[in-house]
Design an enzyme around this catalytic site. Sequence first.
Site, short mmCIF file in Angstrom:
data_model
loop_
_atom_site.label_atom_id
_atom_site.label_comp_id
_atom_site.label_asym_id
_atom_site.label_seq_id
_atom_site.Cartn_x
_atom_site.Cartn_y
_atom_site.Cartn_z
N GLU A 177 -6.16 -0.71 -7.13
CA GLU A 177 -5.28 0.27 -7.76
C GLU A 177 -4.21 -0.49 -8.54
OE1 GLU A 177 -4.86 4.25 -5.15
OE2 GLU A 177 -4.20 2.47 -4.10
N HIS B 198 -3.04 -3.13 -5.85
CA HIS B 198 -3.35 -2.79 -4.45
C HIS B 198 -4.84 -2.99 -4.20
CE1 HIS B 198 -3.69 0.42 -1.10
NE2 HIS B 198 -3.46 -0.77 -0.59
N SER C 6 0.84 -1.20 0.00
CA SER C 6 0.00 0.00 0.00
C SER C 6 0.87 1.25 0.00
CB SER C 6 -0.90 0.00 1.23
OG SER C 6 -0.12 -0.06 2.40
N1 CAA Z 1 -16.35 -11.49 3.57
C1 CAA Z 1 -17.67 -11.66 3.48
N2 CAA Z 1 -18.56 -10.91 4.15
C2 CAA Z 1 -18.07 -9.93 4.95
C3 CAA Z 1 -16.69 -9.70 5.08
C4 CAA Z 1 -15.81 -10.53 4.36
N3 CAA Z 1 -14.48 -10.39 4.43
N4 CAA Z 1 -16.50 -8.66 5.96
C5 CAA Z 1 -17.72 -8.25 6.34
N5 CAA Z 1 -18.67 -9.02 5.73
C6 CAA Z 1 -20.11 -8.94 5.89
C7 CAA Z 1 -20.50 -8.78 7.31
O1 CAA Z 1 -20.48 -10.03 7.97
C8 CAA Z 1 -21.87 -8.21 7.23
O2 CAA Z 1 -22.85 -9.20 7.03
P1 CAA Z 1 -24.31 -9.04 7.70
O3 CAA Z 1 -24.93 -7.87 7.01
O4 CAA Z 1 -24.98 -10.32 7.40
O5 CAA Z 1 -24.06 -8.81 9.16
C9 CAA Z 1 -21.80 -7.37 5.96
O6 CAA Z 1 -20.62 -7.77 5.26
C10 CAA Z 1 -21.73 -5.92 6.27
O7 CAA Z 1 -20.73 -5.71 7.24
P2 CAA Z 1 -20.97 -4.97 8.61
O8 CAA Z 1 -22.27 -5.33 9.22
O9 CAA Z 1 -19.73 -5.15 9.44
O10 CAA Z 1 -21.13 -3.46 8.33
P3 CAA Z 1 -20.99 -2.50 7.12
O11 CAA Z 1 -22.31 -2.39 6.44
O12 CAA Z 1 -20.37 -1.30 7.75
O13 CAA Z 1 -19.97 -3.05 6.02
C11 CAA Z 1 -17.74 -2.53 5.39
C12 CAA Z 1 -18.64 -3.28 6.32
C13 CAA Z 1 -17.91 -3.00 3.95
C14 CAA Z 1 -16.32 -2.85 5.86
C15 CAA Z 1 -18.07 -0.99 5.46
O14 CAA Z 1 -18.12 -0.57 6.77
C16 CAA Z 1 -17.07 -0.17 4.72
O15 CAA Z 1 -17.09 -0.05 3.51
N6 CAA Z 1 -16.12 0.45 5.49
C17 CAA Z 1 -15.01 1.20 4.92
C18 CAA Z 1 -13.91 0.26 4.56
C19 CAA Z 1 -12.74 0.93 3.95
O16 CAA Z 1 -12.67 2.14 3.83
N7 CAA Z 1 -11.79 0.12 3.54
C20 CAA Z 1 -10.59 0.61 2.96
C21 CAA Z 1 -9.57 0.74 4.04
S1 CAA Z 1 -8.12 1.47 3.39
C22 CAA Z 1 -7.29 0.16 2.73
O17 CAA Z 1 -7.66 -0.98 2.78
C23 CAA Z 1 -6.08 0.54 1.99
C24 CAA Z 1 -4.83 0.62 2.73
O18 CAA Z 1 -3.81 0.47 2.09
C25 CAA Z 1 -4.74 0.97 4.16
#
Ligand code: CAA
Length: 295
Positions: A152, A140, A119
């Site tokens: 990316e 990425h 990243s």
């Molecule tokens: N596989 C399958 N299902 C998954 C999962 C996975 N790995 N992770 C979560 N889920 C499921 C959950 O179990 C949940 O199911 P239910 O609805 O049945 O409970 C569903 O997906 C939704 O999850 P949550 O209830 O936890 O809540 P949510 O609606 O907030 O979704 C999320 C979760 C998609 C992570 C959302 O919160 C989101 O988009 N958050 C932002 C994430 C983000 O910004 N990521 C980028 C980080 S930066 C990066 O990665 C780059 C870097 O280099 C640092």
Amino acid sequence: MEIRKVGVVGCGLMGSGIAQVSAMAGYTTVVREVSQALLDKGLGAIEKSLAKLVEKGTLSSEQKSQTAARLKPTLRLEEFADCDLVIEAIIENLERKKELFGELDRIVKPDAIFASNTSSLSITEVMTATERAPRFLGLHFFNPVPLMKLVELVKTVVTDPAAVQAALDFARKLGKTPILTSDRAGFIVNRLLVPYLLDAIRMLEEGFGTIEDIDQGMKLGCNHPMGPFTLLDFVGIDTTYYIAEILFNEYREKRFAPPPLLKRMVLAGMYGRKTGKGFYDYSDPKSPQPNRLLT
Ligand code: CAA
């Protein structure tokens, strides 16, 4: 440069997700860890994620078993010899990555494409460990890989356009939307995201608002799925600190400098969700509470 067989090095948080989506898309996918315990842990995470996708109706039970059958777990790098694309998702350490790619370069067929999921490290610098600069690029992915649509694609000044095209096609076949960027620290997303996260920490230190209120501000005011502190804990306090250091070293601008609180939290082992404490306390994972020690 047709991709049929994929190799993923590392079966941690990112590697397991990448191996999973690759196998789901129909690719025979070799995934390697350094120990059986780590491999089992990663495979367990894949199994859990696949089960969740079946439960939600995204995947049928048959597709789940086909996906599992396409995954070839291993402890040996030699299994990557006939892969068309090898994606590295190991620890964010330049020397370790260079060492690994040097070894892979001797094992994997010369026309295969190598990709790093880093990243923040320079793709060009990691690339120098190999003799296949035209077929070396960055892919990425974002966490959680099975849910996040973005990839990316990072090209260097010497990446062959045919390798870029093959990688774009691969990302699209995974159901992802690839965006193209050049090899500069942070690429597109972290270059924008990390200064925003660091600013949220500075705002907390300066008394603009509480952890909860700053999070609510961005959730309800901008429709972000997570506020900055929830996201910091999700990405990892240690990971964010590490990326900020790399951005600061590259650009030498104050906005990328890690705030003192971030460094103190890393030293204290408050890495976020993974250690149970960060800006929130996850003692009750269903109801995280703001970490009162910080305010
Ligand atoms: N596989 C399958 N299902 C998954 C999962 C996975 N790995 N992770 C979560 N889920 C499921 C959950 O179990 C949940 O199911 P239910 O609805 O049945 O409970 C569903 O997906 C939704 O999850 P949550 O209830 O936890 O809540 P949510 O609606 O907030 O979704 C999320 C979760 C998609 C992570 C959302 O919160 C989101 O988009 N958050 C932002 C994430 C983000 O910004 N990521 C980028 C980080 S930066 C990066 O990665 C780059 C870097 O280099 C640092």
